[in-house]
Design a protein around this motif. Structure first.
Motif, PDB file in Angstrom:
ATOM      1  N   VAL A   1       2.197  -1.181  15.631  1.00 54.55           N
ATOM      2  CA  VAL A   1       2.555  -0.756  14.289  1.00 54.55           C
ATOM      3  C   VAL A   1       2.154  -1.814  13.268  1.00 54.55           C
ATOM      4  CG1 VAL A   1       4.464   0.653  15.111  1.00 54.55           C
ATOM      5  CG2 VAL A   1       4.872  -1.725  14.474  1.00 54.55           C
ATOM      6  N   VAL A   2       2.096  -1.379  12.024  1.00 50.17           N
ATOM      7  CA  VAL A   2       1.822  -2.305  10.929  1.00 50.17           C
ATOM      8  C   VAL A   2       3.132  -2.925  10.491  1.00 50.17           C
ATOM      9  CG1 VAL A   2       0.955  -2.529   8.578  1.00 50.17           C
ATOM     10  CG2 VAL A   2      -0.135  -0.925  10.171  1.00 50.17           C
ATOM     11  N   ALA A   3       3.166  -4.227  10.440  1.00 54.03           N
ATOM     12  CA  ALA A   3       4.401  -4.926  10.085  1.00 54.03           C
ATOM     13  C   ALA A   3       4.802  -4.620   8.636  1.00 54.03           C
ATOM     14  CB  ALA A   3       4.195  -6.414  10.263  1.00 54.03           C
TER      15      ALA A   3
ATOM     16  N   THR B   1      11.785   2.334  25.924  1.00 55.42           N
ATOM     17  CA  THR B   1      10.995   1.125  26.217  1.00 55.42           C
ATOM     18  C   THR B   1       9.516   1.338  25.912  1.00 55.42           C
ATOM     19  OG1 THR B   1      10.629   1.740  28.549  1.00 55.42           O
ATOM     20  CG2 THR B   1      12.617   0.474  28.035  1.00 55.42           C
ATOM     21  N   GLN B   2       9.046   2.580  26.094  1.00 56.19           N
ATOM     22  CA  GLN B   2       7.635   2.862  25.828  1.00 56.19           C
ATOM     23  C   GLN B   2       7.311   2.781  24.334  1.00 56.19           C
ATOM     24  OE1 GLN B   2       5.460   3.226  28.561  1.00 56.19           O
ATOM     25  NE2 GLN B   2       7.423   2.529  29.368  1.00 56.19           N
ATOM     26  N   LEU B   3       8.324   3.003  23.506  1.00 56.83           N
ATOM     27  CA  LEU B   3       8.105   2.934  22.052  1.00 56.83           C
ATOM     28  C   LEU B   3       7.763   1.513  21.622  1.00 56.83           C
ATOM     29  CD1 LEU B   3      11.116   5.178  20.950  1.00 56.83           C
ATOM     30  CD2 LEU B   3       8.692   5.811  20.869  1.00 56.83           C
ATOM     31  N   GLN B   4       8.233   0.531  22.394  1.00 56.73           N
ATOM     32  CA  GLN B   4       7.965  -0.881  22.048  1.00 56.73           C
ATOM     33  C   GLN B   4       6.478  -1.200  22.159  1.00 56.73           C
ATOM     34  OE1 GLN B   4      10.412  -2.552  20.927  1.00 56.73           O
ATOM     35  NE2 GLN B   4      12.291  -1.712  21.791  1.00 56.73           N
ATOM     36  N   LYS B   5       5.746  -0.407  22.893  1.00 61.93           N
ATOM     37  CA  LYS B   5       4.322  -0.683  23.125  1.00 61.93           C
ATOM     38  C   LYS B   5       3.423  -0.154  22.024  1.00 61.93           C
ATOM     39  CE  LYS B   5       5.059  -0.431  28.141  1.00 61.93           C
ATOM     40  NZ  LYS B   5       4.662   0.231  29.399  1.00 61.93           N
ATOM     41  N   ILE B   6       3.994   0.620  21.090  1.00 63.30           N
ATOM     42  CA  ILE B   6       3.184   1.180  20.009  1.00 63.30           C
ATOM     43  C   ILE B   6       2.806   0.086  19.004  1.00 63.30           C
ATOM     44  CG2 ILE B   6       3.156   2.860  18.130  1.00 63.30           C
ATOM     45  CD1 ILE B   6       5.085   4.566  19.713  1.00 63.30           C
TER      46      ILE B   6
ATOM     47  N   ARG C   1       0.841   4.268  12.681  1.00 62.66           N
ATOM     48  CA  ARG C   1       1.233   2.893  13.019  1.00 62.66           C
ATOM     49  C   ARG C   1       2.463   2.499  12.209  1.00 62.66           C
ATOM     50  NH1 ARG C   1      -3.672  -1.029  12.483  1.00 62.66           N
ATOM     51  NH2 ARG C   1      -2.239  -2.377  13.636  1.00 62.66           N
ATOM     52  N   SER C   2       3.421   3.449  12.187  1.00 63.40           N
ATOM     53  CA  SER C   2       4.596   3.297  11.334  1.00 63.40           C
ATOM     54  C   SER C   2       5.780   2.713  12.091  1.00 63.40           C
ATOM     55  CB  SER C   2       4.971   4.663  10.751  1.00 63.40           C
ATOM     56  OG  SER C   2       6.257   4.635  10.179  1.00 63.40           O
ATOM     57  N   ALA C   3       6.256   1.548  11.618  1.00 58.28           N
ATOM     58  CA  ALA C   3       7.435   0.919  12.221  1.00 58.28           C
ATOM     59  C   ALA C   3       8.677   1.760  11.964  1.00 58.28           C
ATOM     60  CB  ALA C   3       7.621  -0.486  11.655  1.00 58.28           C
TER      61      ALA C   3
END
Length: 356
Positions: free
Chosen positions: A354-356, A347-352, A315-317
């Protein structure tokens, strides 16, 4: 005598009793095929043989005549296979004729399949009486059922099997010298390896693929064959095998980083061995410092996959951002012919999540 040898077979006295059967195209054929007179007449006699189900030497000779006129006529091949069995013909002699046919028509599927049938019958003859056949779960374009368990054969049959396999593999290798990507030859080669069980030829085949790849690193057929060997040979793909093959692929990628074959092989071996693609992260990042590798779409595509996996697992930004950079690099610089695909990946990466 010479004059009679030059005479068409249907004009010879021994064929006088046969009434040829013409091809029936109906009363008004729309687009009749313009057969040569020789082929048309020969087929008329072949139809008569089939209708009578004649199993004779002259019928066998006739199938040879038809096949040499039309090597892809699968009905004639099948009839010939029946005749060879009924007449108890010497199959070693048949192999010699098939070799000549392969040299004349190397891309004919029917010829390669006929050789498989003939060799399969020879293999069956090696079985001790009342032996139950075993099968494997291998999957190729041709059937890959093993005729027997090699280790369970008596010594005499083991020797015969090894000699037959060796002979067939040498024959196929000679054919591949003329065309290293002959699909039918490779399919038949896989059948030979598998059909005779898990014998010593599997180790030799690994060396054979290494030799071919050494001569031409872009020989994708050899890479495919190597994958077949390491995943279906004795013991399957072990942990030791994974490490060996990963190193083998890496060394060839370093030589030609823009060659797709070793990249596909590398990721395929990792997947088959239940390893994560992230294990080659350091290797791929190291290639970025090599100018010719930095413009390889396969380096960046693999890094995109690696960062995407990391982003999902951790969950890495930061990993998402690295993956985006690779997608942009691919879309705008190194693989812009597929820019729409790489932009979609971005665009699909935006759906992951992640932890802020």
């Amino acid at each position: 005598m010479a004059e009679q040898d030059d005479m068409p077979f249907y004009q010879k006295p021994e064929w006088a009793d046969v009434v040829p059967i013409p091809q029936d195209d109906g009363p008004n054929p729309l687009v009749p095929i313009a057969y040569t007179k020789e082929y048309s007449t020969t087929m008329d006699y072949f139809r008569a043989m089939c209708r009578a189900q004649e199993k004779s030497e002259r019928a066998l000779d006739l199938t040879k005549i038809v096949i040499e006129l039309s090597p892809s006529h699968y009905t004639v091949w099948y009839y010939r296979q029946q005749l060879l069995k009924e007449l108890n013909k010497d199959l070693k002699e048949e192999l010699e004729w098939i070799e000549w046919m392969v040299n004349e028509h190397p891309k004919s599927y029917q010829i390669w399949h006929h050789r498989q049938v003939v060799v399969g019958r020879i293999a069956q003859s090696l079985l001790p009486h009342n032996t139950t056949t075993t099968t494997t779960t291998l999957t190729t374009a041709q059937s890959t059922e093993a005729a027997f368990s090699f280790d369970d054969l008596p010594e005499a049959q083991k020797t015969a099997a090894q000699e037959l396999v060796k002979s067939e593999l040498e024959f196929i290798a000679e054919s591949l010298e003329d065309d290293t990507k002959n699909y039918h030859a490779w399919s038949y080669r896989q059948w030979v390896l598998a059909h005779f069980g898990l014998g010593p030829w599997w180790v030799e085949e690994l060396a054979y693929t290494e030799e071919l790849i050494g001569k031409d690193v872009r020989n994708n057929s050899a890479w495919n064959q190597r994958y077949f060997v390491v995943t279906n040979g004795p013991g399957g793909l072990t942990e030791e095998g994974v490490q060996r093959e990963v190193q083998f692929a890496k060394s060839n990628i370093e030589k030609t980083p823009s060659n797709e074959s070793p990249w596909v092989y590398l990721t395929g071996v990792l997947r088959k061995g239940n390893h994560s693609v992230t294990e080659i992260k350091e290797f791929c990042e190291g290639l970025l410092s090599v100018p010719r590798a930095n413009f390889s779409p396969f380096v960046h595509a693999t890094l995109l996959d690696i960062y995407e996996v990391e982003a999902k697992e951790k969950r890495s930004a930061a990993s998402v951002e690295k993956a985006k950079e690779e997608a942009i690099m691919l879309a705008e610089k190194v693989d812009n012919i597929r820019s729409k695909y790489w932009n979609w990946r971005k665009t699909q990466l935006q759906k992951i999540d992640v932890v802020a």
